[in-house]
Every structure is written in C-alpha cells, then in structure tokens.
Enzyme design. Structure first.
Site, PDB file in Angstrom:
ATOM      1  N   CYS A 185     -43.866  30.354 -44.110  1.00 59.00           N
ATOM      2  CA  CYS A 185     -43.193  30.675 -45.376  1.00 59.00           C
ATOM      3  C   CYS A 185     -43.114  32.183 -45.568  1.00 59.00           C
ATOM      4  O   CYS A 185     -42.208  32.680 -46.218  1.00 59.00           O
ATOM      5  CB  CYS A 185     -43.933  30.021 -46.534  1.00 59.00           C
ATOM      6  SG  CYS A 185     -45.694  30.354 -46.510  1.00 59.00           S
ATOM      7  N   GLU A 234     -45.764  25.557 -54.118  1.00 58.21           N
ATOM      8  CA  GLU A 234     -45.713  26.677 -53.159  1.00 58.21           C
ATOM      9  C   GLU A 234     -44.538  26.396 -52.244  1.00 58.21           C
ATOM     10  O   GLU A 234     -44.619  25.515 -51.377  1.00 58.21           O
ATOM     11  CB  GLU A 234     -47.003  26.739 -52.325  1.00 58.21           C
ATOM     12  CG  GLU A 234     -48.250  27.093 -53.110  1.00 58.21           C
ATOM     13  CD  GLU A 234     -48.331  28.565 -53.495  1.00 58.21           C
ATOM     14  OE1 GLU A 234     -47.387  29.324 -53.210  1.00 58.21           O
ATOM     15  OE2 GLU A 234     -49.353  28.936 -54.099  1.00 58.21           O
TER      16      GLU A 234
HETATM   17  P1  NAP Z   1     -40.731  19.513 -46.828  1.00 59.40           P
HETATM   18  O1  NAP Z   1     -39.743  18.831 -45.965  1.00 59.40           O
HETATM   19  O2  NAP Z   1     -40.318  19.883 -48.194  1.00 59.40           O
HETATM   20  O3  NAP Z   1     -42.015  18.544 -46.878  1.00 59.40           O
HETATM   21  C1  NAP Z   1     -43.193  18.891 -47.544  1.00 59.40           C
HETATM   22  C2  NAP Z   1     -43.969  17.623 -47.867  1.00 59.40           C
HETATM   23  O4  NAP Z   1     -43.272  16.877 -48.864  1.00 59.40           O
HETATM   24  C3  NAP Z   1     -44.112  16.681 -46.686  1.00 59.40           C
HETATM   25  O5  NAP Z   1     -45.367  16.062 -46.727  1.00 59.40           O
HETATM   26  C4  NAP Z   1     -43.005  15.669 -46.949  1.00 59.40           C
HETATM   27  O6  NAP Z   1     -43.199  14.463 -46.288  1.00 59.40           O
HETATM   28  C5  NAP Z   1     -43.120  15.521 -48.441  1.00 59.40           C
HETATM   29  N1  NAP Z   1     -41.948  14.959 -49.104  1.00 59.40           N
HETATM   30  C6  NAP Z   1     -40.676  14.849 -48.647  1.00 59.40           C
HETATM   31  N2  NAP Z   1     -39.889  14.301 -49.607  1.00 59.40           N
HETATM   32  C7  NAP Z   1     -40.670  14.063 -50.694  1.00 59.40           C
HETATM   33  C8  NAP Z   1     -40.444  13.535 -51.997  1.00 59.40           C
HETATM   34  N3  NAP Z   1     -39.239  13.141 -52.384  1.00 59.40           N
HETATM   35  N4  NAP Z   1     -41.478  13.436 -52.854  1.00 59.40           N
HETATM   36  C9  NAP Z   1     -42.722  13.866 -52.484  1.00 59.40           C
HETATM   37  N5  NAP Z   1     -42.997  14.360 -51.256  1.00 59.40           N
HETATM   38  C10 NAP Z   1     -41.982  14.476 -50.362  1.00 59.40           C
HETATM   39  O7  NAP Z   1     -41.273  20.831 -46.137  1.00 59.40           O
HETATM   40  P2  NAP Z   1     -41.708  21.077 -44.613  1.00 59.40           P
HETATM   41  O8  NAP Z   1     -40.493  21.077 -43.748  1.00 59.40           O
HETATM   42  O9  NAP Z   1     -42.823  20.176 -44.240  1.00 59.40           O
HETATM   43  O10 NAP Z   1     -42.306  22.552 -44.693  1.00 59.40           O
HETATM   44  C11 NAP Z   1     -41.516  23.690 -44.572  1.00 59.40           C
HETATM   45  C12 NAP Z   1     -41.258  24.344 -45.924  1.00 59.40           C
HETATM   46  O11 NAP Z   1     -42.494  24.595 -46.580  1.00 59.40           O
HETATM   47  C13 NAP Z   1     -40.590  25.699 -45.789  1.00 59.40           C
HETATM   48  O12 NAP Z   1     -39.597  25.828 -46.777  1.00 59.40           O
HETATM   49  C14 NAP Z   1     -41.726  26.684 -46.032  1.00 59.40           C
HETATM   50  O13 NAP Z   1     -41.303  27.940 -46.523  1.00 59.40           O
HETATM   51  C15 NAP Z   1     -42.540  25.938 -47.037  1.00 59.40           C
HETATM   52  N6  NAP Z   1     -43.926  26.414 -47.024  1.00 59.40           N
HETATM   53  C16 NAP Z   1     -44.358  27.146 -48.089  1.00 59.40           C
HETATM   54  C17 NAP Z   1     -45.644  27.657 -48.094  1.00 59.40           C
HETATM   55  C18 NAP Z   1     -46.144  28.499 -49.235  1.00 59.40           C
HETATM   56  O14 NAP Z   1     -47.346  28.745 -49.308  1.00 59.40           O
HETATM   57  N7  NAP Z   1     -45.283  28.979 -50.127  1.00 59.40           N
HETATM   58  C19 NAP Z   1     -46.497  27.394 -47.022  1.00 59.40           C
HETATM   59  C20 NAP Z   1     -46.019  26.641 -45.961  1.00 59.40           C
HETATM   60  C21 NAP Z   1     -44.739  26.154 -45.974  1.00 59.40           C
HETATM   61  P3  NAP Z   1     -42.541  14.246 -44.820  1.00 59.40           P
HETATM   62  O15 NAP Z   1     -42.823  15.469 -44.005  1.00 59.40           O
HETATM   63  O16 NAP Z   1     -43.268  13.089 -44.327  1.00 59.40           O
HETATM   64  O17 NAP Z   1     -41.082  14.072 -45.060  1.00 59.40           O
END
Ligand code: NAP
Length: 516
Positions: free
Chosen positions: A277, A243
């Site tokens: 999102c 997602e």
């Molecule tokens: P993110 O930076 O991609 O992080 C998401 C999760 O992945 C965090 O727990 C992060 O840990 C972890 N992570 C980071 N690098 C990783 C790796 N190499 N391998 C596995 N896990 C890893 O996203 P965010 O900034 O938290 O969230 C914002 C994004 O989420 C936006 O793009 C938003 O659109 C999207 N989002 C989508 C939905 C949907 O339903 N489509 C809902 C909500 C949010 P750390 O935070 O500890 O680095």
C-alpha cells in the site's frame, strides 16, 4: 486466480496457487457461509471469560504466543514464499522481525495504555464524588485482511485487540489462507479455545462476518471493498477502521544524496513486487539531477534478481492490470527506462521504470499495486508538491534531500498520513508510530496507542458518597440558584463584574444550601 473458491467432493475449499509457478500447491477447506454466525457466537463466549482475566494473565498468554511465533519463523518464511511468492529476505524482515517488535511493544506498553483515567472533580462543585474513565473491551472484533502482508497486517490488530480483552473473528484473504491456518495453529497452543476464530472463504464470508453481530470491524484492503465494508458497517452502527490504498509520491530535490535516494526509492517501489500500500508509485525528480538519477536507477533496478529480490504478482488479473498501465503509458509518450516484460515464471513482471510520464496517465492516477515506477522531472518545487498531493489517496510520502529541515518542512506540507525524509514506507513496521491516512486511504489508524481507539469503549464511572438528599443543581429551582449561577458566570466571563459576581455567587450559595 490464486486461492480460488471451489466445490469438491468433500465440500468447499480454496485452491492455493503458487504465484511463482501458477501451480496448485494446496487446498484449504471452507466452512459453509451459514456457519459464520456460530463462529462469532463461539468467539463471544470465549471472549466473556477472557476479558474477565486480569491483564497480567492475558499478557502471559500473548507472551506465549509471541514465543511460539518466533519459533515458527522459518515455517512462516517458507509458507510465504509458496503462498505469495515472497523472497525470503523480505519475509524475514517484514513478517517475522517486524512482528517480534510488535509483540514486544504492545506487551511492554499495554498496562499504561489501558490504565483508567481519574476524573478531576472539584470538591466544591461535586462534593464527595469520585470518578474515572475506564477502557473496556468492545467485545468481538471482526478482522478482514488482505493477502499482501498476511502475517503483519492481521497481527497488528490481533495483538492489541486480545490484550485489550477482545475476541477476534478473522477473515483472511482467499489468496493467503494457509498463513492464517498456521497462525491459528500457533494461537491454539497459547490462547483459550475459540477466542480467535478464522473464517476462510471469499468476499462473501467477509461480508457475513460483518453481518453476524461483531462489535467493531477492522478492514485492510482496496478502496472498492473498503467502501462496501464501510457502508455495511454504517447500517449496523458498527465502529469501522479502514486501511485502504495508496499512490505514494517521492520528491527528490536537487541536493539529494543520489546513491541513497536511488537505493531507497528502488526498494520502496519494488519491495513486495510493488504490492505494498505504501509503495512509491510516483516519483518527482528535480530537472537538474533527472538524467543522472535515471541512469543510476536503471543500473540499480536491472541488478534486481527475479524471485530473490522481487517476487511475482499475486494473480494473473493483477499482472494484466500492470501490463495495461505500462502499455497505456508507453502509448501516451512515456519512455521505458528498464523492464516492461512479463517473462514468468508464474505471474512475475519485471521491475519497470518509466520516465517522462504525464499526470493524466492511469499509472499516475490509479493504484498499480505492481512493480512500476513512473518518474517525472520538475523545475518548480511548488508544482511537484501540487502533483504529489493530486491523488485521492494520502498514505505516505517522502522527500529526499540533504537539507533535513527543508525536507521536514516540505513533508509536513504534504497531504499524507506518514511523511519521511530520505526514507519511505518502512514505518509501517514501527508499532510506536501511527499508520494510515485520510481520503481514500480510509482514515483508520494502525499501530501506536491510537490503534486502540476502536478496540476499547471508554466508560465513565462515578461513585457518589454524599449522603444529603440534595445537590446544588437538583430541584427546586429557585432565585438563590439563579443568583449563584449568574455570579459564577460573572466571575468566569472576560470583563465580567468580578466583585458583584463574587458577592452574588457567595450569597446564592449560602441561601441555596439554607433553602434545601
Ligand atoms: P481486497 O480485494 O479489497 O480484499 C481485502 C479483504 O476483503 C480480503 O480478505 C477479501 O476477501 C475481503 N473482501 C472482499 N470483498 C468483501 C466484501 N464485500 N465484504 C467484506 N470483505 C470482503 O484487497 P486485496 O487485493 O486483498 O489487498 C490489496 C489492497 O489492500 C490494495 O489496495 C492495498 O493498497 C490495500 N492495502 C492497504 C494497506 C494499508 O495499511 N493501508 C495495507 C495493505 C494493503 P478475498 O480476498 O477472499 O476476496
């Protein structure tokens, strides 16, 4: 950066910064990366006993968690303010009330959704055989979640995963570790020990969860991380639900109810400080109402109260990105309707409306994930639809019009996983509906029966009570079998020779059984 990983005298910890003030408010211990494998193993062991429990017993435990969750509502809301800067009204509706619905829906539906499906077997072709497709738990679900809805997003996976008989190893965002600790505390009181494991840390800990032998991965987050997660899962043949981001469009037609459109679009653009999102990040308004829409929207957005209605950005890096998008748009000729400043406190950025934007500007192409609403007028509806679809994302989209049929027709033509008429984004809170979309939105499905897709493994079981040492299709292959097959095909084939086919099938059938 909020939630920075630090190495202190007592070991690794996450420093939790309040985005409203930028001050450190807590520290959360982090276990060594090498221990992630042990956590997955502990979850697997707890999961083996859990899946053997009757569904009624699993429901009872999840229902207890539901009650504990409701009781903890005020604690959750207070923590979300400190951890994500979430206004209380928003935290109550999106993270408490919505999750009450989630628990209730899954608890009321799961019996039907997990029911085995009998195989409808012809007693002539398959004599004395009975069969079913049953849905087994996949095992250990690896859950990696973002910070922006730190309760709702993990619960949308955890609740159905547990009911389906799985264990969960959950890596929350480094920006929301305390919310995860609170949920874990609630789970400890209701679920078997070790069934849900929380692994705190940064992205490397998320990667370690994938590498540590989980059976499926549920990831919500950015496109960049999602791509890395998807590749890692592919190498391991792990089912993976993604997602990812959005760049949602709203199209406002000439006949729209302006008051409703302005209120709804202001909410969908600026709720969660735009860090949603499904935030409206592009708005196309018919030229005939463009000036009045802008005037009403400006008046409405200027009444939004900092921190009471609109919270801060989560990190200084996110604030800087939003500022870049605004500066680039203004330099490219956009008009500032309202907002634009970042007066603080903490990482607060004013809700900002920009008009006369061009589709090539970054804020029209890349996810801003902040309180920005770029607006463009249109004369030609087809052109607005083309621009709305001109994005690699496809999460949600909305059409605003008094003509509900026309709105639905336009909505169905848009490339988005969720379309709404005269509303936007709230459907993520509906456990009955699907959430997710194609393209760079990832293609995963959250909520609804389809969310179970990666949480269960369908398995076909057939029991044969036939005692003869023969089957029609077993050895020996002979002329009677060929005659029978040819006859059956003639009977089925459009324009086939029906009478000779029937004769051939019957004589082949009789001869075949005599031969055997
Ligand atoms: P993110 O930076 O991609 O992080 C998401 C999760 O992945 C965090 O727990 C992060 O840990 C972890 N992570 C980071 N690098 C990783 C790796 N190499 N391998 C596995 N896990 C890893 O996203 P965010 O900034 O938290 O969230 C914002 C994004 O989420 C936006 O793009 C938003 O659109 C999207 N989002 C989508 C939905 C949907 O339903 N489509 C809902 C909500 C949010 P750390 O935070 O500890 O680095």
């Amino acid at each position: 950066m909020a939630g920075l990983l630090c190495d202190g005298p007592t070991g690794l910890y996450l420093s939790c910064l309040d985005p409203r003030t930028a001050a450190e408010v807590a520290q959360v211990p982090v276990q060594a990366l090498e221990l992630v494998g042990d956590r997955v193993q502990q979850a697997r062991e707890a999961g083996l006993a859990w899946r053997e429990r009757p569904l009624a017993a699993r429901k009872q435990a999840v229902a207890a968690l539901h009650q504990a969750f409701l009781e903890a509502g005020p604690r959750i809301v207070a923590l979300l303010a400190e951890e994500c800067g979430r206004p209380a009204g928003e935290a109550w509706t999106s993270e408490v009330v919505a999750n009450h619905d989630l628990f209730q829906w899954w608890l009321s539906q799961i019996d039907d959704l997990l029911i085995s499906l009998p195989l409808d077997l012809s007693p002539i072709n398959y004599p004395r055989k009975t069969g079913r497709v049953q849905l087994d738990a996949v095992g250990v679900i690896g859950l990696i979640s973002p910070w922006n809805l730190p309760v709702a997003i993990p619960l949308r996976a955890i609740v159905p995963a547990l009911l389906a008989g799985n264990a969960v190893v959950w890596k929350p965002s480094e920006h929301s570790p305390r919310t995860a600790e609170l949920l874990l505390e609630l789970m400890r009181g209701c679920l078997p020990e070790g069934l849900v494991q929380v692994v705190q840390g940064d992205g490397r800990w998320g990667q370690a969860v994938i590498d540590a032998g989980v059976d499926a991965v549920f990831f919500t987050g950015s496109v960049r991380t999602g791509r890395a997660v998807n590749l890692r899962c592919a190498e391991r043949f792990l089912p993976c639900s993604l997602e990812l981001g959005g760049k949602d469009a709203a199209i406002v037609l000439a006949d729209a109810d302006l008051d409703r459109a302005v209120e709804g679009i202001a909410w969908a653009a600026f709720a969660f400080g735009g860090q949603n999102c499904a935030a409206i990040e592009r708005c196309f308004v018919h030229a005939s109402i463009y000036p009045s829409f802008l005037a009403k929207l400006k008046a409405r957005v200027e009444r939004l109260r900092p921190l009471r209605d609109v919270g801060p950005l989560i990190t200084p890096a996110q604030l800087a990105l939003v500022q870049e998008h605004v500066a680039e748009a203004l330099a490219g000729g956009a008009t500032l309707v309202c907002g634009g400043g970042a007066p603080g406190p903490g990482w607060f950025h004013e809700p900002t409306v920009l008009a006369d934007v061009s589709p090539t500007m970054r804020l029209m192409r890349e996810e801003s994930f902040g309180p920005l609403l770029p607006i463009r007028s249109f004369d030609d509806l087809d052109e607005a639809i083309r621009l709305a679809d001109e994005t690699p994302y496809a999460l949600t989209a909305s059409v605003w019009t008094r003509d509900l049929d026309l709105g639905e027709t336009i909505g169905l033509g848009l490339r988005a996983g969720v379309v709404t008429v005269n509303n936007h984004a709230f459907t993520g809170a509906l456990p009955q509906g699907t959430w997710g979309g194609p393209g760079e939105t990832g293609g995963g499905v959250t909520n609804s029966r389809f969310a179970l897709y990666h949480m269960v493994r369908p398995r076909t079981v057939v029991v044969d009570a036939l005692s003869q040492p023969h089957e029609m299709w077993w050895f020996p292959y002979n002329e009677a079998l060929e005659r029978l097959s040819r006859g059956l095909i003639e009977l089925q084939r459009e324009g086939g020779a029906k009478l000779p086919g029937l004769r051939g099938a019957l004589s082949g059938f009789t001869a075949r059984w005599k031969d055997l």
